[in-house]
Write a protein that holds these residues in place. Structure first.
Motif, short mmCIF file in Angstrom:
data_model
loop_
_atom_site.label_atom_id
_atom_site.label_comp_id
_atom_site.label_asym_id
_atom_site.label_seq_id
_atom_site.Cartn_x
_atom_site.Cartn_y
_atom_site.Cartn_z
N ARG A 9 0.74 -1.79 0.03
CA ARG A 9 -0.15 -0.07 0.34
C ARG A 9 1.11 1.06 -0.12
O ARG A 9 1.85 1.16 0.16
CB ARG A 9 -0.74 -0.09 1.02
N GLU A 11 0.91 5.30 0.67
CA GLU A 11 0.23 6.80 0.83
C GLU A 11 -0.29 7.53 -0.42
O GLU A 11 0.56 7.92 -1.83
CB GLU A 11 1.14 7.75 1.65
N CYS A 12 -1.55 8.08 -0.50
CA CYS A 12 -1.41 8.95 -1.55
C CYS A 12 -2.30 10.37 -1.03
O CYS A 12 -2.61 10.18 0.10
CB CYS A 12 -2.79 8.42 -2.24
N ASP A 13 -2.96 11.57 -2.25
CA ASP A 13 -3.78 12.95 -1.00
C ASP A 13 -3.69 13.14 -2.74
O ASP A 13 -3.69 13.84 -3.18
CB ASP A 13 -2.61 13.53 -1.05
N ILE A 30 -6.29 7.93 1.02
CA ILE A 30 -5.48 8.41 1.70
C ILE A 30 -4.43 7.07 1.73
O ILE A 30 -3.09 7.59 2.07
CB ILE A 30 -6.64 7.81 3.39
N ASP A 31 -4.51 5.69 1.52
CA ASP A 31 -3.07 5.31 0.98
C ASP A 31 -4.69 4.14 -0.68
O ASP A 31 -5.30 4.33 -0.53
CB ASP A 31 -2.76 4.35 1.04
N SER A 145 -2.50 3.41 13.86
CA SER A 145 -3.49 4.39 13.24
C SER A 145 -4.10 4.56 14.76
O SER A 145 -5.00 4.12 14.86
CB SER A 145 -4.24 4.19 12.24
N ARG A 175 3.24 10.02 9.55
CA ARG A 175 1.96 10.55 8.80
C ARG A 175 1.06 11.58 10.48
O ARG A 175 0.98 10.59 10.96
CB ARG A 175 1.21 10.44 7.73
N GLU A 177 -1.97 13.99 10.57
CA GLU A 177 -3.12 15.31 9.30
C GLU A 177 -4.06 15.63 10.48
O GLU A 177 -4.59 14.57 10.99
CB GLU A 177 -3.35 14.29 8.35
N SER A 186 -0.23 7.66 12.19
CA SER A 186 0.06 6.79 11.45
C SER A 186 1.50 6.29 11.93
O SER A 186 2.21 7.30 11.68
CB SER A 186 0.24 7.13 9.91
#
Length: 215
Positions: A9, A11-13, A30-31, A145, A175, A177, A186
């Motif tokens: 997996r 991470e992504c935004d 999110i991922d 998390s 991370r 947020e 996380s």
């Protein structure tokens, strides 16, 4: 709820537009993995329901992707686990691949096996600095998390309050947020006593086999 992860997996935004029963609403990735993604949704979704996903930036890809809701975590917004219904071959030709690191090159490594079980739970978790208390959102033998009212950075000490054990660990913050009044963190565990690791593995395994504690 337990998630058996068999794919890497990342991470992504990325902003999405989701469509379900003719209604469109926004979401943020999110991922992501080759099998699915985790999102923050502006709308409450039911487990088992299906939806179509589009990138908000349609210039990067217009074809919709089909997905089914596998789990939902309630909070200030809705955290949702999605499983893609389209085949990997079809996804590789659509915008999904572009969300992987290195301009999509990581797609080819995303099929690697990772043996890990993560349990969605609500065990109390305490930051050792200032004894700030929050709750874990999901937990595995290697990381977690969780939400806290204050932001943590770098390496931190944590106490995990399991039903039958009080564990002390060191963790690296991957991370953090802002989510409403709290911070969603996380972390990856870096230092843990052997007996604490065994207790944590036992708890996660208990959840995986249908345990009734704190789901």
């Amino acid at each position: 709820m337990v998630e058996n992860r068999r794919a890497l997996r990342f991470e992504c935004d990325e902003k999405l537009v989701c469509k379900q029963s003719g209604v469109e609403f926004g979401a943020t990735v999110i991922d992501i993995s080759r099998g699915g993604m985790k999102i923050h949704s502006q709308r409450k979704l039911e487990v088992g329901s299906k939806l179509f996903l589009h990138l908000k930036d349609r210039a990067r890809g217009r074809a919709p992707v089909k997905a089914v809701v596998r789990w939902v975590l309630l909070g200030p917004d809705y955290q949702v686990g999605l499983e893609f219904e389209d085949s990997a071959g079809k996804l590789s030709r659509r915008w999904v691949r572009k969300l992987f690191p290195d301009e999509g090159a990581a797609w080819t490594s995303g099929h690697q096996q990772r043996s890990e079980v993560r349990a969605v739970t609500s065990v109390p978790i305490v930051a050792a600095s200032g004894f700030i208390e929050g709750k874990a959102c999901d937990l595995s033998s290697t990381g977690a998390s969780f939400e806290l009212p204050q932001k943590l950075e770098n390496t931190v000490g944590l106490f995990l309050c399991l039903p039958w054990a009080f564990l002390e660990v060191r963790a690296n913050v991957l991370r953090a947020e802002k989510r409403g009044d709290n911070w969603l963190h996380s972390v990856q565990f870096s230092v843990m006593r052997e007996r604490d690791k065994e207790a944590l593995e036992a708890f996660v395994e208990h959840q995986a086999t249908g345990g009734a504690f704190l789901n």
